[in-house]
Design an enzyme around this catalytic site. Sequence first.
Site, short mmCIF file in Angstrom:
data_model
loop_
_atom_site.label_atom_id
_atom_site.label_comp_id
_atom_site.label_asym_id
_atom_site.label_seq_id
_atom_site.Cartn_x
_atom_site.Cartn_y
_atom_site.Cartn_z
N ASP A 170 0.86 -1.18 0.00
CA ASP A 170 0.00 0.00 0.00
C ASP A 170 0.89 1.23 0.00
O ASP A 170 2.11 1.15 0.25
CB ASP A 170 -0.89 -0.03 1.25
CG ASP A 170 -1.82 1.16 1.33
OD1 ASP A 170 -2.32 1.59 0.28
OD2 ASP A 170 -2.03 1.66 2.45
N GLU B 260 -3.27 20.35 -0.65
CA GLU B 260 -4.04 21.56 -0.35
C GLU B 260 -3.86 21.99 1.10
O GLU B 260 -3.78 23.18 1.40
CB GLU B 260 -5.52 21.29 -0.65
CG GLU B 260 -5.78 21.05 -2.13
CD GLU B 260 -7.24 20.76 -2.42
OE1 GLU B 260 -7.99 20.50 -1.45
OE2 GLU B 260 -7.63 20.78 -3.60
N ASP C 188 -5.19 5.97 -4.08
CA ASP C 188 -4.95 7.39 -4.33
C ASP C 188 -5.10 7.74 -5.81
O ASP C 188 -5.14 6.87 -6.68
CB ASP C 188 -3.55 7.78 -3.86
CG ASP C 188 -3.52 8.12 -2.39
OD1 ASP C 188 -4.59 8.04 -1.76
OD2 ASP C 188 -2.45 8.47 -1.87
N ARG D 236 -6.16 4.22 -7.76
CA ARG D 236 -7.63 4.31 -7.71
C ARG D 236 -8.26 2.92 -7.65
O ARG D 236 -9.19 2.59 -8.38
CB ARG D 236 -8.16 5.09 -8.91
CG ARG D 236 -7.64 6.49 -9.05
CD ARG D 236 -7.86 7.31 -7.81
NE ARG D 236 -9.23 7.69 -7.60
CZ ARG D 236 -9.68 8.30 -6.51
NH1 ARG D 236 -8.84 8.59 -5.53
NH2 ARG D 236 -10.94 8.62 -6.38
N ASP E 248 -1.48 -1.13 5.97
CA ASP E 248 -1.70 -0.66 7.34
C ASP E 248 -3.16 -0.38 7.66
O ASP E 248 -3.48 -0.03 8.80
CB ASP E 248 -0.91 0.63 7.58
CG ASP E 248 -1.47 1.80 6.79
OD1 ASP E 248 -1.84 1.61 5.62
OD2 ASP E 248 -1.54 2.91 7.35
N ASN F 103 -8.61 -1.36 4.48
CA ASN F 103 -8.76 -1.54 3.04
C ASN F 103 -7.69 -2.46 2.46
O ASN F 103 -7.79 -2.88 1.31
CB ASN F 103 -8.69 -0.18 2.34
CG ASN F 103 -7.37 0.51 2.55
OD1 ASN F 103 -6.91 0.67 3.69
ND2 ASN F 103 -6.73 0.93 1.49
N ASP F 104 -6.67 -2.78 3.26
CA ASP F 104 -5.60 -3.67 2.80
C ASP F 104 -5.81 -5.11 3.25
O ASP F 104 -5.01 -5.97 2.91
CB ASP F 104 -4.24 -3.17 3.31
CG ASP F 104 -3.94 -1.76 2.87
OD1 ASP F 104 -4.18 -1.45 1.69
OD2 ASP F 104 -3.47 -0.96 3.70
#
Length: 1040
Positions: free
Chosen positions: A336, A434, A611, A698, A725, A728-729
């Site tokens: 990841d 940002e 990402d 993505r 970590d 989602n992994d």
Amino acid sequence: MPSLINRIGQSLGCMKKPRPRDRTVLVDNKPPTNHDVYIPDHYPDNRVVSSKYTVFTFLPKNLFEQFRRIANFYFLCVGIIQGYEDWLRHKADNEENNRIVSVVRNGKLTKLKSMNIRVGDIVKVEINHSFPCDLVMLSSSDPEGSCYVTTANLDGETNLKNFTCLAETKLYQTEESFDKLHAYIECEQPKTDLYSFIGKINIVTDNGHICDKSLGPENVLLRGARLRNTAFVYGCAIYTGQETKMALNSTSKATKKLNTFLIIFLVILLLESLVSVFLKYWYISLPNIGKPWYVPTSSREDGLNPRSVIENFLAYMVIYNYIIPISMYVEYLFTDKTGTLTENDMQFRQCSVNGIKYEEVGGMLCQRSPTGGQSNPVAILSPELENFFTVLVLCHTCRVDYPEAHATGAATGAATMYSHTGMDYEYQASSPDEKAFLEACRRYGIVYHGQHEGRLEVTFKGEMRRYKLLHVLDFDPTRKRMSVIIQTEQDEIYLLCKGAESAVLNRAHSGDTRSTLQHVDEYALLGLRTLVISSRRFTEQEYQKINNQLKEARIAMENREQKLADAFDEIEQNLNILGATAVEDKLQEDVPKTISSLQRAGIMVWVLTGDKEETAINISHSAGHFKRGMVELKLTKITDANVCAEQITQHIKTIMTAASAQQFALVIDGMTLALAIPEHQNLLRDLCQLCVSVLCCRMSPLQKAEVVKLIKHAENNPVTAAIGDGANDVSMIQEAHVGIGIMGKEGRQAVRSSDYAFAKFRFLMRALLVHGSFYYIRLSTLVQFFFYKNVAFITGQLFYSFYNAYSQQTLFDSFYLMFYNITFSSLPIFIYSLFEQHLPQSTLLDKPELYRKISRNEKLSIKLFIGWNALGLWHTFVFFFGVLFMFGNDVSLFKDGKMMDNTSFGSIVFTTCVIAVNLKLCLQTYYWCLPIFLSYIITGVGNVAMELLYTSVFWPSLFKPVCNNLGLFPCVLYVTIYVFLLQKPVYNHLGLFLCVVYVTIYVLYYRSLSGVVVLFLTFIIPIDDWVDLKLKKLCFILIM
């Protein structure tokens, strides 16, 4: 009492009646005439029963027979452990399903269990709570109708993301108000893609008119996400249970393959669990100790009872089952990005404005000297700098978090509380760039205060300015740009745009594009993330045109994305280039060094992330995943399967026709993977395996697992590892052969699902290159040594059958057969498998290429396997026939002429074998530490002690023939020297010298010419080697 029990048992058939010592058989079954009353004995009939089971006894007896075998018992224990783990998952599911949620029904807020939510229910979720299902957002506590959530459990991103509701529903902020809402939602069926949603809501107005509004992913709150910085939200349930996107992206845990030789670890596992349970209850029973106050207590755990003991035992089994090792030898590493490679902490470092370079020094903006001298602080912002930082402070989707307002429960809208310096603000952004821009602007005196009543409020050196936000043109990886349209207090309308240099500079109408591009290239060489800043002014007529165009595209139900892309493309033209930014994305410590070392070791490193494409590519460059000079191939934003196949084929041709030294990197996104994996799996696999580095962006969690599975099931069956970590992994970690969890900021879900847990990514280098190599060498030697030592031991029995008329007479005593693998040859190899280090750790770290020597399972190849077994056959040949020749012609080994029997012959062969196989392991050992020394000492002393105890031989009688008679010991010693001391060139002369010494002593002491002849015939090879050095080399090759 015992007799009563016996009678009851006998009557029930559970116990057999005791038989008399003798039986009386009546001839012709005629009763005796000398007895008034005679009770005949009952004997079985003449039925022959060779079967083992009946219909009723098959299951219990068969299970008993199966589980008497240790291998089957091992798998039973593994099954129990897995069943207990699944019970824990059921327990966690029950906790989630029974969690109390708030649902609006009949104008009232009703409390019910999460599992009872129905599609169409209006659910209220409060701050810091997770969403129980997938919801279309209707309203929130924010008057502007927005909320912020974290999606770390879905895509791994820790930044806050902004979600909004429709203007038509944001006013419904109480339960009673929803009685007036009449609407229905039309949307697509559930699918795994986390980043797409197409639907519309039809709202019935008071006059009966139906108003339809489009819905997109920015309006959908997914299960697993958590509400932040917003007091509450209301949403309508659209996907529930197993149809939620989170459930669709979950996979069942893949089964890890275990080798049967690890059964010994099962014994350790059971012992550890039993000892731990015993020590637990012993500890809490001590006076003044008791159960720790911080451990929760349930009613069934009070005191010692079978249920609590069993539960504790199973819990320890789950904890300790990782003592069974899993190989750390891998060929593909899937990692990841966010939280694994990076700290996700970006800092503004440099910028270029109107062709002039600036940098931040000590929190101050300084102009860099053209000659490389000391930088000069900027005291007053020039108009060019002011325009540049205006874009940075306005072109974003950030939210301002006010800690004091939040603590008091006040609304979190902008302008609730102003800070002159802005240091009290906490900026929350979906993009870390940002946030870095806003924090940099704040340090330079330009403070963003947030949005209030549709106005963005900013102070420039204390002067308040307000801008109306008209439109947001969200970032997407195809455009590689993000823009906002704002209106100033003077009613001037501007487009503020930032994006990649390749996506902005070619749309420039004015500005210093040459200097900006040069500075961007220089920043990229420093490993910094770059963006080009631009703007454009609209006339009133131009704005009205693009405003209508954007509104039409956003309400379209068909081809909405394409229409928006066309509108954005037309709007973002004729840009005025203001400059460029350089932001440092802080990587975790030693990430570039770790990735470089792993690639040098031959491990293919893939980055799988949710990402954005541009962000992921920048990280790959800064982390050393993509190296300078690599050609980047892209498979992104493809929507047609045929086009996908053509692109893959074209990329393969490009690689095949390129120079051999040229390296390629592949970038592929989730949208393309959704087409390539189901329909062009083999093509995609071939392309990926031709590339040095692969980046997948993505991606949904399920797609991460599918990519791992794609390589895992390749033709060469490579060993895969996955590291992450976040929740989602988990799917990726469970799919790989070796799962590794990072203990980071995103919880412990990845750690709980992994085989290994690390604190930092850099520890992976030592784990793979050092411990992976150590473990593989230990494991390969252990497996092959076990085959070798058993071949060397038991094959002598085959040779012996040629001399015993095939009478099934055993060569070895049952004592030797039983304890050969248990004690005589077990401890050294066991200690070897724990402590062996074939090379120093520093060497393995400094030279990662050494890892390639174990690639493709090199140390467990068929060639080496045959070599080890052939060596075992050669050695058993020497053991058996060497001793046989010594016994030939009835040669006596004692001065009194006493002969040795069959048992003595087998004992000498066995003892020679035991010493030989342990010495063989000595030659394989490179790392001699105290435990290894002790293992041989304990084995030697223990083996002698066991033989003495078993044969009832006392120590004086053992040393007497050694010192006076030169009996058994020289024989064993000589055969051992013959087999092993001649294997290494450095020992050749020593071995032959000892051989000659023994022959001389034998001749002088026994005066036996026949013994000399036997010895000469037995060891003809080493005697010839003494004469001919070439034959000595041949002997060395044969013995090894």
